[in-house]
Design a protein around this motif. Structure first.
Motif, PDB file in Angstrom:
ATOM      1  N   MET A 206      10.673   3.661   7.073  1.00 37.59           N
ATOM      2  CA  MET A 206      10.609   4.700   6.121  1.00 37.59           C
ATOM      3  C   MET A 206      10.220   4.832   5.026  1.00 37.59           C
ATOM      4  O   MET A 206       9.315   5.848   5.039  1.00 37.59           O
ATOM      5  CB  MET A 206      12.325   5.464   6.330  1.00 37.59           C
ATOM      6  N   ALA A 208       7.782   2.981   3.998  1.00 37.76           N
ATOM      7  CA  ALA A 208       5.912   3.008   4.255  1.00 37.76           C
ATOM      8  C   ALA A 208       5.925   4.343   4.454  1.00 37.76           C
ATOM      9  O   ALA A 208       4.598   4.745   3.840  1.00 37.76           O
ATOM     10  CB  ALA A 208       5.837   2.302   5.807  1.00 37.76           C
ATOM     11  N   THR A 209       6.489   4.801   5.598  1.00 37.61           N
ATOM     12  CA  THR A 209       5.703   7.335   6.056  1.00 37.61           C
ATOM     13  C   THR A 209       6.053   7.659   4.705  1.00 37.61           C
ATOM     14  O   THR A 209       5.269   8.735   4.537  1.00 37.61           O
ATOM     15  CB  THR A 209       6.199   7.248   6.712  1.00 37.61           C
ATOM     16  N   LEU A 210       6.700   7.099   3.359  1.00 40.37           N
ATOM     17  CA  LEU A 210       6.788   7.868   2.321  1.00 40.37           C
ATOM     18  C   LEU A 210       5.759   7.164   0.938  1.00 40.37           C
ATOM     19  O   LEU A 210       5.401   7.786  -0.292  1.00 40.37           O
ATOM     20  CB  LEU A 210       8.629   8.007   1.542  1.00 40.37           C
ATOM     21  N   GLY A 211       4.799   6.230   1.124  1.00 38.42           N
ATOM     22  CA  GLY A 211       3.935   6.371   0.477  1.00 38.42           C
ATOM     23  C   GLY A 211       4.043   5.219   0.172  1.00 38.42           C
ATOM     24  O   GLY A 211       3.432   4.616  -1.044  1.00 38.42           O
ATOM     25  N   GLU A 213       4.061   0.826  -0.642  1.00 37.93           N
ATOM     26  CA  GLU A 213       3.510   0.027  -0.071  1.00 37.93           C
ATOM     27  C   GLU A 213       4.226  -1.432  -0.607  1.00 37.93           C
ATOM     28  O   GLU A 213       4.575  -2.417  -0.907  1.00 37.93           O
ATOM     29  CB  GLU A 213       2.024  -0.949  -1.243  1.00 37.93           C
TER      30      GLU A 213
ATOM     31  N   ARG B  48       4.058   7.387  16.372  1.00 34.39           N
ATOM     32  CA  ARG B  48       3.935   6.472  14.968  1.00 34.39           C
ATOM     33  C   ARG B  48       2.900   5.922  14.241  1.00 34.39           C
ATOM     34  O   ARG B  48       2.868   5.799  13.427  1.00 34.39           O
ATOM     35  CB  ARG B  48       4.721   5.291  15.469  1.00 34.39           C
ATOM     36  N   VAL B  51       1.300   8.097  11.791  1.00 29.59           N
ATOM     37  CA  VAL B  51       1.859   7.753  10.723  1.00 29.59           C
ATOM     38  C   VAL B  51       2.125   6.499  10.424  1.00 29.59           C
ATOM     39  O   VAL B  51       2.183   6.000   9.189  1.00 29.59           O
ATOM     40  CB  VAL B  51       3.010   8.192  10.403  1.00 29.59           C
ATOM     41  N   LEU B  53       2.492   3.652  11.547  1.00 29.80           N
ATOM     42  CA  LEU B  53       3.376   2.330  11.589  1.00 29.80           C
ATOM     43  C   LEU B  53       2.909   1.819  12.769  1.00 29.80           C
ATOM     44  O   LEU B  53       3.600   0.576  12.612  1.00 29.80           O
ATOM     45  CB  LEU B  53       4.666   2.918  11.752  1.00 29.80           C
ATOM     46  N   LYS B  73      -1.424   5.074   1.275  1.00 33.87           N
ATOM     47  CA  LYS B  73      -0.012   5.417   2.008  1.00 33.87           C
ATOM     48  C   LYS B  73      -0.058   6.995   0.807  1.00 33.87           C
ATOM     49  O   LYS B  73       0.798   7.667   1.526  1.00 33.87           O
ATOM     50  CB  LYS B  73       0.591   4.536   1.610  1.00 33.87           C
ATOM     51  N   ARG B  74      -0.195   6.783   0.154  1.00 35.81           N
ATOM     52  CA  ARG B  74       0.643   7.603  -0.397  1.00 35.81           C
ATOM     53  C   ARG B  74      -0.317   9.527  -0.648  1.00 35.81           C
ATOM     54  O   ARG B  74       0.340  10.549   0.062  1.00 35.81           O
ATOM     55  CB  ARG B  74       0.238   7.947  -2.433  1.00 35.81           C
ATOM     56  N   ALA B  77       1.391   9.542   2.975  1.00 35.25           N
ATOM     57  CA  ALA B  77       2.969  10.802   2.603  1.00 35.25           C
ATOM     58  C   ALA B  77       2.844  12.267   2.349  1.00 35.25           C
ATOM     59  O   ALA B  77       3.510  12.756   2.919  1.00 35.25           O
ATOM     60  CB  ALA B  77       3.001   9.848   2.372  1.00 35.25           C
ATOM     61  N   PHE B  82       7.582  12.036   8.492  1.00 37.91           N
ATOM     62  CA  PHE B  82       7.528  11.804   9.847  1.00 37.91           C
ATOM     63  C   PHE B  82       9.794  11.796  10.202  1.00 37.91           C
ATOM     64  O   PHE B  82       9.957  11.197   8.936  1.00 37.91           O
ATOM     65  CB  PHE B  82       7.046  10.341  10.741  1.00 37.91           C
ATOM     66  N   PRO B  84      12.245  10.664  12.209  1.00 36.66           N
ATOM     67  CA  PRO B  84      13.024   9.217  13.615  1.00 36.66           C
ATOM     68  C   PRO B  84      13.955   9.832  13.944  1.00 36.66           C
ATOM     69  O   PRO B  84      14.157  10.344  13.834  1.00 36.66           O
ATOM     70  CB  PRO B  84      13.263   7.649  13.021  1.00 36.66           C
ATOM     71  N   MET B  87      18.040   7.524  12.030  1.00 36.62           N
ATOM     72  CA  MET B  87      18.044   7.332  10.895  1.00 36.62           C
ATOM     73  C   MET B  87      19.291   6.588  10.164  1.00 36.62           C
ATOM     74  O   MET B  87      20.037   7.682  10.316  1.00 36.62           O
ATOM     75  CB  MET B  87      17.180   8.116  10.203  1.00 36.62           C
ATOM     76  N   PRO B 105       6.544  10.545  -2.203  1.00 35.16           N
ATOM     77  CA  PRO B 105       4.731   9.711  -2.434  1.00 35.16           C
ATOM     78  C   PRO B 105       4.111  10.970  -3.973  1.00 35.16           C
ATOM     79  O   PRO B 105       2.707  11.195  -3.978  1.00 35.16           O
ATOM     80  CB  PRO B 105       4.451  10.648  -1.113  1.00 35.16           C
TER      81      PRO B 105
END
Lengths: 317, 257
Positions: A206, A208-211, A213, B48, B51, B53, B73-74, B77, B82, B84, B87, B105
């Motif tokens: 999660m 990672a999906t928020l940006g 690294e 996935r 996004v 993953l 990545k930012r 985001a 996403f 899931p 959680m 982000p």
């Protein structure tokens, strides 16, 4: 609530430092030479060591997503101890850019210890909190044995005692000044990554999906925690449980938001070590003896650790 | 301009054993796309992949005309969020704290939450109608409440594309309908892709369905065209008959005895 807590803890810390400066085996006045040369650096060093250990505990718990992680329990302290002792015994002491070789050697071994423990505890790509602890305990025992061996061969039993039990009795101004940059850099780096650490509360994926690294953050933060532990070990030997107790206590009061957890843990870590070292100096003073501060911490810390383990079991996590 | 374009996507956790096989489809602004298919058909893996993953073996994913691998990545985001299937609720966090994590982000170092952050969080909380929960501890919420909080956290990312993995599987039927209605309203601001087990719910609320089997695309299009006895037979090996509602826009299947 949170700002007030920062204020209260700061006041307590100042009070504790004041007390610690004037309470001891002998009471020293301001102008006594031992006050400036011995007592003051010792109290300051105890505060710095408390900060280093508490923040590396916060970092390790956040990055490894394991509430039981702590530099002592994971064997990082013992690993660092081996490094520091090797550097001293082999006479490989030098100074590069004002940085002494002892914490660097301790750092290298601490880092190796984290890596080994982490890899050992990985089963099919996953680490369970309990396996991580077991691997840490085993590595810790191994490193402590090597440490004792190194120092025994070098012929200094007093030093074995110092390193394995953890003590601040050799504090001096040089120690304070060489330790200070690690404490400052460590807490700044930890705070710099506080939002990533918060995102990691949701799990690595999660985050990672928020940006975030993930690999980069883990690498930098584990390196930072190892360096902080190494700096503490280099001047005070193996002192346990600070990094475990403090973050837990703060989390109970203000929750896991690292923006508050980091500064509050730093303050409480300093407070705890100043008080613990004061107790170490005072308790057996009538017998003209000093208890190593690591013993004081273990007396309080080990039962606390068992309590945490048990509570986790009861909660079924 | 499509928000998402997927072309000949092959992806999975090992290069030798792809889970998603040669899938092509696109999602336009404001669409609510349902991904359906039997267990193990690759629904979650497809989601996935979008996004970042899951590794892409071949083919491409484009988000607003940017290739996925070219977005950092930012940036990704800020465009795709996403939710899931499961959680972990964070011990010691209030609902507001958790939703605020969606602003990750956008954060700046060493600074406190900006006005933008607060506005986005308040907006997400209002959209999901969880204003009454904001000071509650997340560990005390019911499954339905927590699900809405999790979605609000994703919305706080202000994504163009919102991905949800089986958002209604753990909810009772009242909450299932409530949540689907909420999601349908949300798409006026963005596109949504969600996986579903319940074909009838998906057909009722989605504007488009994608039917998968063994990682391959069986059918894609309006629910009316996807939920047919032939397609359901191909995907699930069960025989059904179809009931259509009066305006013939929606359809639902009924199991044959």
């Amino acid at each position: 609530m949170k700002t007030r807590l920062i204020l209260i803890l700061s006041l307590c810390l100042l009070l504790a430092i004041g007390l610690a400066l004037f309470i001891g085996a002998t009471s020293l006045s301001f102008n006594h030479p031992a006050f400036l040369q011995v007592r003051l650096p010792r109290v300051l060093l105890s505060a710095l060591v408390g900060l280093l250990l508490a923040i590396s505990g916060v970092i390790l718990q956040g990055v490894l997503r394991n509430p039981l992680a702590d530099p002592y329990i994971l064997g990082i302290s013992a690993g660092g101890g081996v490094g520091a002792a090797l550097s001293m015994v082999l006479g490989a002491q030098f100074v590069v850019f004002g940085i002494s070789s002892i914490p660097l050697s301790a750092f290298f071994f601490s880092l190796t210890a984290v890596y080994v423990v982490y890899r050992l505890s990985q089963v099919a790509g996953r680490t369970s909190p309990e396996t991580l602890i077991l691997a840490g305990v085993a590595l810790s025992a191994f490193c402590s044995a090597i440490l004792a061996l190194i120092i025994k061969i070098s012929g200094n039993l007093e030093a074995v005692y110092f390193w394995l039990l953890g003590s601040l009795s050799s504090a001096n101004w040089v120690n304070v000044i060489t330790t200070l940059p690690y404490a400052l850099a460590g807490i700044i780096i930890a705070y710099y990554f506080s939002k990533e650490l918060n995102a990691l509360l949701l799990g690595e994926e999660m985050a990672a999906t928020l940006g975030v690294e993930i690999e980069k953050v883990q690498l930098v933060l584990i390196g930072t925690a190892s360096l902080m532990t190494a700096a503490a070990v280099s001047v005070s030997g193996l002192i346990g449980f600070v990094g475990l107790i403090i973050p837990h206590w703060i989390r109970l009061m203000v929750g896991p938001n690292h923006r508050y957890l980091i500064p509050l843990s730093a303050l409480s870590g300093m407070l705890l070590m100043v008080v613990a070292d004061m107790l170490a100096r005072v308790i057996l003073a009538p017998l003209a003896m000093e208890i190593p501060v690591g013993v004081v911490m273990a007396l309080f810390g080990a039962p606390f650790f068992l309590y945490l383990l048990r509570r986790r079991r009861l909660e079924g996590k | 301009m499509p928000v998402l374009e997927i072309e000949n996507l092959v992806s999975g956790y090992s290069p030798h054993k792809p889970i998603v096989k040669d899938i092509t489809f696109s999602v336009d602004d404001g669409e609510f796309v349902g991904i359906v298919g039997p267990n193990g058909s690759g629904k979650t893996t497809l989601l996935r992949s979008i996004v970042g993953l899951v590794a892409i073996n071949s083919g491409s994913i484009k988000i607003s005309e940017h290739k996925l691998e070219h977005l950092d990545k930012r940036e990704l985001a800020r465009r795709v969020a996403f939710v899931p299937q499961m959680m972990e609720p964070i011990n010691g966090f209030t609902v507001r704290d958790l939703v605020m994590l969606g602003r990750t982000p956008y954060f700046e170092r060493f600074s406190f939450d900006s006005n933008d952050d607060r506005d986005a969080v308040n907006w997400a909380i209002a959209e999901l109608k969880i204003d009454n929960l904001i000071e509650r501890q997340v560990t005390e919420l019911s499954g339905g409440e927590f699900q809405r909080v999790a979605i609000a956290r994703a919305l706080a990312q202000e994504p163009r594309l919102l991905l949800l993995d089986e958002p209604i599987s753990h909810l009772d039927i009242r909450y299932q309908v409530k949540l689907c209605k909420l999601l349908r309203q949300l798409r006026s601001h963005r596109s949504i892709i969600a996986t579903f087990h319940d074909l009838n719910m998906a057909a009722r609320f989605c504007s488009k369905l994608i039917l998968l089997k063994n990682g391959e695309l069986i059918a894609a299009g309006k629910p009316f065209d996807v939920v047919t006895p032939e397609n359901i037979w191909r995907a699930y090996r069960i025989k059904v008959t179809i009931k259509k509602n009066s305006d013939k826009q929606r359809s639902k299947y009924v199991l044959l005895p």
